[in-house]
Design an enzyme around this catalytic site. Structure first.
Site, PDB file in Angstrom:
ATOM      1  N   LEU A 186       0.831  -1.210   0.000  1.00 31.89           N
ATOM      2  CA  LEU A 186       0.000   0.000   0.000  1.00 31.89           C
ATOM      3  C   LEU A 186       0.858   1.250   0.000  1.00 31.89           C
ATOM      4  O   LEU A 186       0.469   2.288  -0.501  1.00 31.89           O
ATOM      5  CB  LEU A 186      -0.895   0.023   1.239  1.00 31.89           C
ATOM      6  CG  LEU A 186      -2.014  -1.018   1.313  1.00 31.89           C
ATOM      7  CD1 LEU A 186      -2.659  -1.003   2.680  1.00 31.89           C
ATOM      8  CD2 LEU A 186      -3.063  -0.761   0.242  1.00 31.89           C
ATOM      9  N   GLY A 187       2.014   1.165   0.616  1.00 35.17           N
ATOM     10  CA  GLY A 187       2.874   2.339   0.661  1.00 35.17           C
ATOM     11  C   GLY A 187       3.960   2.179   1.702  1.00 35.17           C
ATOM     12  O   GLY A 187       4.100   1.124   2.326  1.00 35.17           O
ATOM     13  N   GLY A 236       5.214   3.588   5.163  1.00 36.97           N
ATOM     14  CA  GLY A 236       4.919   4.420   6.329  1.00 36.97           C
ATOM     15  C   GLY A 236       6.201   5.044   6.821  1.00 36.97           C
ATOM     16  O   GLY A 236       7.268   4.834   6.244  1.00 36.97           O
ATOM     17  N   GLY A 239       8.192   1.845   7.941  1.00 34.89           N
ATOM     18  CA  GLY A 239       8.228   0.563   7.251  1.00 34.89           C
ATOM     19  C   GLY A 239       7.176   0.481   6.167  1.00 34.89           C
ATOM     20  O   GLY A 239       6.422   1.417   5.940  1.00 34.89           O
ATOM     21  N   LYS A 240       7.158  -0.676   5.510  1.00 38.52           N
ATOM     22  CA  LYS A 240       6.197  -0.864   4.421  1.00 38.52           C
ATOM     23  C   LYS A 240       4.834  -1.240   4.970  1.00 38.52           C
ATOM     24  O   LYS A 240       4.733  -1.912   5.986  1.00 38.52           O
ATOM     25  CB  LYS A 240       6.686  -1.990   3.509  1.00 38.52           C
ATOM     26  CG  LYS A 240       7.919  -1.610   2.718  1.00 38.52           C
ATOM     27  CD  LYS A 240       8.356  -2.768   1.833  1.00 38.52           C
ATOM     28  CE  LYS A 240       9.599  -2.395   1.062  1.00 38.52           C
ATOM     29  NZ  LYS A 240      10.199  -3.542   0.378  1.00 38.52           N
ATOM     30  N   VAL A 241       3.797  -0.825   4.254  1.00 36.57           N
ATOM     31  CA  VAL A 241       2.441  -1.165   4.665  1.00 36.57           C
ATOM     32  C   VAL A 241       1.794  -2.002   3.564  1.00 36.57           C
ATOM     33  O   VAL A 241       1.821  -1.626   2.397  1.00 36.57           O
ATOM     34  CB  VAL A 241       1.598   0.105   4.925  1.00 36.57           C
ATOM     35  CG1 VAL A 241       0.221  -0.270   5.448  1.00 36.57           C
ATOM     36  CG2 VAL A 241       2.302   1.024   5.908  1.00 36.57           C
ATOM     37  N   LYS A 263       1.476  -3.175   8.875  1.00 33.37           N
ATOM     38  CA  LYS A 263       2.666  -2.332   8.827  1.00 33.37           C
ATOM     39  C   LYS A 263       3.834  -3.204   9.241  1.00 33.37           C
ATOM     40  O   LYS A 263       3.836  -3.780  10.325  1.00 33.37           O
ATOM     41  CB  LYS A 263       2.487  -1.170   9.798  1.00 33.37           C
ATOM     42  CG  LYS A 263       3.555  -0.131   9.705  1.00 33.37           C
ATOM     43  CD  LYS A 263       3.045   1.149  10.336  1.00 33.37           C
ATOM     44  CE  LYS A 263       4.067   1.732  11.275  1.00 33.37           C
ATOM     45  NZ  LYS A 263       3.519   2.784  12.100  1.00 33.37           N
ATOM     46  N   ASP A 312       3.376  13.517  14.445  1.00 35.17           N
ATOM     47  CA  ASP A 312       3.684  13.436  13.016  1.00 35.17           C
ATOM     48  C   ASP A 312       2.410  13.580  12.202  1.00 35.17           C
ATOM     49  O   ASP A 312       2.098  12.745  11.354  1.00 35.17           O
ATOM     50  CB  ASP A 312       4.427  12.137  12.696  1.00 35.17           C
ATOM     51  CG  ASP A 312       5.149  12.213  11.346  1.00 35.17           C
ATOM     52  OD1 ASP A 312       5.281  13.337  10.808  1.00 35.17           O
ATOM     53  OD2 ASP A 312       5.581  11.165  10.836  1.00 35.17           O
TER      54      ASP A 312
END
Ligand SMILES: *[C@@H]1O[C@H](CO)[C@@H](O)[C@H](O)[C@H]1NC(C)=O
Ligand SMILES: *[C@@H]1O[C@H](CO)[C@@H](O)[C@H](O)[C@H]1NC(C)=O
Length: 650
Positions: free
Chosen positions: A345-346, A348, A351-353, A368, A466
C-alpha cells in the site's frame, strides 16, 4: 481493677506483631482477606494476580491495626518484611506491579488496575482523603506518573506519583556498590520497610537473601501522622494491564515499634516444588537428557527431510501474543500473499504497509511491517502497542493486533479503503482523485475531532507528533482518520513533556521544535494548521518546484491575505466550486495554527469551535484558550505573520 489492667487501658501497648511463613490457614495466624482475583495456592503462597490482563488482587491482614498513639496522636514506628516474586507473561515485560499498602480500608472501591495498582482511579488519585501509603514495586514505566523506569521501587502517599523512587537493587554489606535487581525475574525478593517515628523516615531495603542489608535503597523523609488514621489496614495490592505478571507473596512479618523479623527464604514455599531425593533426581535428570536427545534427533530428521523451516517463527514464548489480538506471522503472511509487491500500500514512516485479507474471517486489514534496521525498535513498538491498544475513536485508525517474526515487527490495523489523503491532495489530475470541497471540509473536521480526543479527551494527553496528509487515512466513506501513533508519547496533562529527539516531517515542524526539541500539543496544532492549508490549496507545505514566492505555502497565503486576494490560493482543481465562507474559515484557522509563536496558536477545542462556526473568528486573531483563561493578550494579526527566513531555516 488490678494495676496492670489499668496501665493497659491508659497506654495501649504497641507491640502488634505477626509472622506468616505460609498463608495456608493455621492456628498461628488468621486468614488474609482476599479481594479481586487474589488467591492462596495449595502450598500456601499468596497469589495476588495471574497473567490475565486488567485484573486486581488484594491480600490484607484481616484486622485493623492501631497506628497512632492516642496520647500524642502520632504514628508510632513500625516495620515489615516480606518476600515476593513477579513472574511476567512475556519474559521481558512486567505488568504492572505490586504495592505494600497501608490504608483505612480493605475494599478500595472504584480502584482501577494497570498503572493504578488496584489502589485508586483517575479521580481518587492524589486525594488527601485516601489516607494511603503504598510502597510500589513497579514494572511498567508510566510517563503519566513520571516513573523513572520499568523496574523501580517508589514511596507513594495518596497518589500514584512517587514521593521518591529508585531503580530496584540492593546492597551487600561491605560493598558500597548497588547491585542491580530485576523485579520481574521471577526470583524471590525480600523487602523490608521501616518507619522511624522519631526521625520521620521511611526506609525501603531489598535483598535476594534472607539477611537484611544494613543500607536501604530508598530513604524518604516523611511524617506519616497527617496521612494515617488511628486504625489502618495493612496488606498488598497488585494489578495487571495490557501487560500482565503473576504477583506472589511467600511470607510476611510485621512488627509495631520493633524491627520486623526477616524471613528465612529456605523456610518459605516455592512455586514449583520438586521434593526429590538425589537418587530420584539423577534418574529424572538422565531421563530428561535422553528424551531431549531423542527430540533433537527427530527435529533434525524432520528438518533434513522437509526443509520447511525457512519460515519458522522464532518461538520466544512471550512474543506470541501481546495485547488484545495476537496474530501469527503465518496468518499475516498468508493474508498479504507472502507480502507480495502487489499488496504493497505504501511506505509508512517506519516501514512498508501491506494490504491483507485475514484467511479465516476474510476481513480486510493493513499490515505495517517494521524492519529490524528501522529506528522504530522494540521499545517504540511496545509503547505503540500499549498506547494505541487502549485508544478508541471513530476518527483514529484502530490497531487490531500485532505479530513478530525474527525481530521484525508487524502491526495490524483496520484497512482504510481509500488510502491516504496525500494521494488526493498532491496527485495527478485524475478526476477520480479530486476531492470536492464538501469532502475536504468533512475530512478536516474528522481529523480535528480525532486530534482533540488525543489531546484532551483521553485519560492522558497523547501527542501525535507526526500529523501530515500521509498520516490521514480515508475509510470507505471518505471519513478522515488519523493514523500512525508510533511517535506518540504519553505525558501528564498540563505539564512539560519529556524531551526527546525532534521527530516529524519538514514543513509540519513547528519552529520552536527545532529549537527546544520539546513536542507539545501546540506543535501538533502547528502541523494540523499546515495540513489545513494543504487541503485547501492542494499542495505541499514546502513546494520545491514552485516559484520563490510560492515556495513556502504559509508565507504565500499570508502575502495573498495582505493583498486581499486570499481566495486565489484555493486549489485550482476545485474550479471555483466551493463554499467561500467555509474556505475563509479554514484558511484563517490554518494561519492561526501556523503561527510561529506557540502561545497564540489555538487549542484543538477552539479550532473545532471555529470550524463548526459556533464561534466567529476574531477580527484580530487572538490568543488561545489557555491564555485567554489566564487573562491573556490580543495580538494584531500582522505581528505573528511568520517570516520566510525562519521557515527556510527549518
Ligand atoms: C486468572 O484467574 C481468574 C480468576 O481466578 C481466572 O478466571 C482466569 O482464568 C485466570 N487466568 C489465567 C490466565 O490463568
Ligand atoms: C530520592 O532518593 C534518593 C536515593 O535515596 C536520594 O539520593 C535523593 O536525594 C532523593 N530525592 C529526593 C527529592 O528526596
Amino acid at each position: 481493677m488490678s494495676l496492670p489492667w489499668l496501665l493497659l487501658l491508659l497506654h495501649p501497648i504497641f507491640s502488634y506483631s505477626f509472622i506468616y511463613n505460609t498463608f495456608k490457614s493455621n492456628h498461628h495466624n488468621p486468614n488474609l482477606t482476599l479481594n479481586g482475583i487474589a488467591d492462596i495456592t495449595s502450598n500456601g503462597i499468596l497469589k495476588l494476580t495471574n497473567v490475565s490482563t486488567h485484573t486486581i488482587g488484594h491480600g490484607f491482614y484481616p484486622d485493623p491495626i492501631l497506628f497512632k498513639n492516642p496520647d500524642t496522636n502520632k504514628v508510632v514506628s513500625f516495620s515489615t518484611a516480606f518476600v515476593f516474586s513477579i513472574v511476567p507473561r512475556y519474559r521481558k515485560l512486567g505488568g504492572h506491579g505490586l504495592a505494600f499498602t497501608i490504608a483505612p480500608t480493605k475494599d478500595f472501591i472504584g480502584a482501577q488496575p494497570s498503572q493504578y495498582l488496584g489502589l485508586v482511579n483517575v479521580t481518587l488519585n492524589g486525594k488527601a482523603s485516601n489516607h494511603l501509603l503504598a510502597v510500589e514495586f513497579d514494572t511498567v514505566q508510566d510517563f503519566e506518573f513520571r516513573d523513572i523506569s520499568d523496574n523501580h521501587v517508589g514511596v507513594n502517599i495518596n497518589r500514584m506519583k512517587s514521593v521518591n523512587s529508585t531503580n530496584a537493587g540492593f546492597f551487600i554489606d561491605g560493598n558500597s556498590t548497588k547491585q542491580d535487581l530485576c523485579l520481574h525475574s521471577g526470583k524471590k525478593i525480600q523487602a523490608w520497610i521501616d518507619y522511624d517515628a522519631d526521625k520521620h523516615q521511611l526506609d525501603v531495603t531489598l535483598s535476594i537473601y534472607s539477611n537484611k542489608p544494613s543500607t536501604p535503597i530508598l530513604s524518604v523523609p516523611v511524617d506519616l501522622s497527617p496521612t494515617f488514621q488511628d486504625y489502618m489496614y495493612v496488606g498488598f495490592s497488585s494489578s495487571t494491564g495490557v501487560l500482565a505478571s503473576s504477583h506472589y507473596v511467600y511470607g510476611w512479618s510485621f512488627n509495631m515499634n520493633e524491627k520486623a523479623e526477616s524471613l528465612d527464604l529456605d523456610l518459605l514455599p516455592s512455586l514449583f516444588q520438586f521434593k526429590t531425593n538425589k537418587k530420584r533426581f539423577r534418574i529424572w535428570f538422565m531421563a530428561s537428557i535422553i528424551s531431549a536427545f531423542c527430540i533433537i534427533v527427530i527435529i533434525v530428521a524432520v528438518y533434513v527431510t522437509t526443509k520447511k523451516f525457512n519460515n519458522t517463527e522464532v518461538a520466544e514464548y512471550w512474543e506470541h501474543d501481546l495485547g488484545p489480538h495476537p496474530y501469527s506471522y503465518k496468518e499475516l503472511k498468508e493474508a498479504t500473499k507472502g507480502f507480495s509487491h502487489k499488496m504493497l500500500l505504501g511506505f509508512g514512516g517506519s516501514g512498508k504497509v501491506y494490504k491483507g485479507v485475514l484467511p479465516d474471517s476474510k476481513m480486510d486489514i493493513a499490515v505495517k511491517r517494521i524492519s529490524r534496521q528501522s529506528k522504530h525498535g522494540e521499545k517504540e513498538f511496545l509503547s505503540e502497542v500499549s498506547t494505541i491498544g487502549r485508544l478508541r475513536h471513530r476518527n483514529l485508525v484502530q490497531l487490531l493486533g500485532w505479530a513478530r517474526n525474527k525481530g521484525e515487527l508487524l502491526l495490524v490495523y483496520d484497512f482504510m479503503a481509500n488510502g491516504s489523503l496525500d494521494k488526493y491532495i498532491y496527485s495527478s489530475n485524475n478526476p477520480k482523485k479530486i476531492l470536492t470541497w464538501d469532502q475536504r471540509f468533512k475530512i478536516i473536521k474528522d481529523v480535528s475531532v480525532g486530534l482533540l480526543y488525543l489531546h484532551e479527551e483521553w485519560e492522558q494527553t497523547v501527542l501525535h507528533r507526526d500529523i501530515k496528509a500521509g498520516n490521514v487515512l480515508l475509510d470507505s466513506e471518505l471519513k478522515g482518520r488519523l493514523a500512525d501513533f508510533g511517535l506518540a508519547k504519553l505525558y501528564d496533562h498540563g505539564s512539560n513533556p519529556i524531551t526527546t529527539g525532534v521527530v516529524g516531517t519538514l514543513g509540519y515542524l513547528a519552529p520552536e521544535l527545532t529549537r527546544t526539541g520539546k513536542p507539545t500539543t501546540r506543535s501538533d496544532v502547528y502541523a494540523f494548521g499546515a495540513l489545513l492549508l494543504e487541503v485547501v490549496c492542494g499542495r505541499r507545505p514546502v513546494e520545491v518546484k514552485a516559484s520563490p514566492e510560492e515556495l513556502v505555502l504559509v508565507d504565500w497565503i499570508w502575502d495573498k491575505w495582505r493583498e486581499g486576494r486570499l481566495l486565489e490560493v484555493v486549489d485550482a482543481r476545485l474550479q471555483g466550486v466551493f463554499n467561500k465562507s467555509e474556505v475563509m474559515v479554514v484558511l484563517k484557522v490554518g494561519l492561526m495554527c501556523s503561527s510561529d509563536e506557540a502561545s497564540v496558536r489555538p487549542c484543538m477545542r477552539q479550532v473545532i469551535r471555529y470550524l463548526e462556526g459556533k464561534v466567529p473568528l476574531p477580527e484580530k486573531l487572538g490568543p488561545s484558550c489557555d491564555d485567554a483563561v489566564k487573562g491573556g493578550f490580543v495580538v494584531e494579526i500582522k505581528e505573528f505573520a511568520p517570516s520566510l527566513m525562519k521557515m527556510k531555516s527549518v
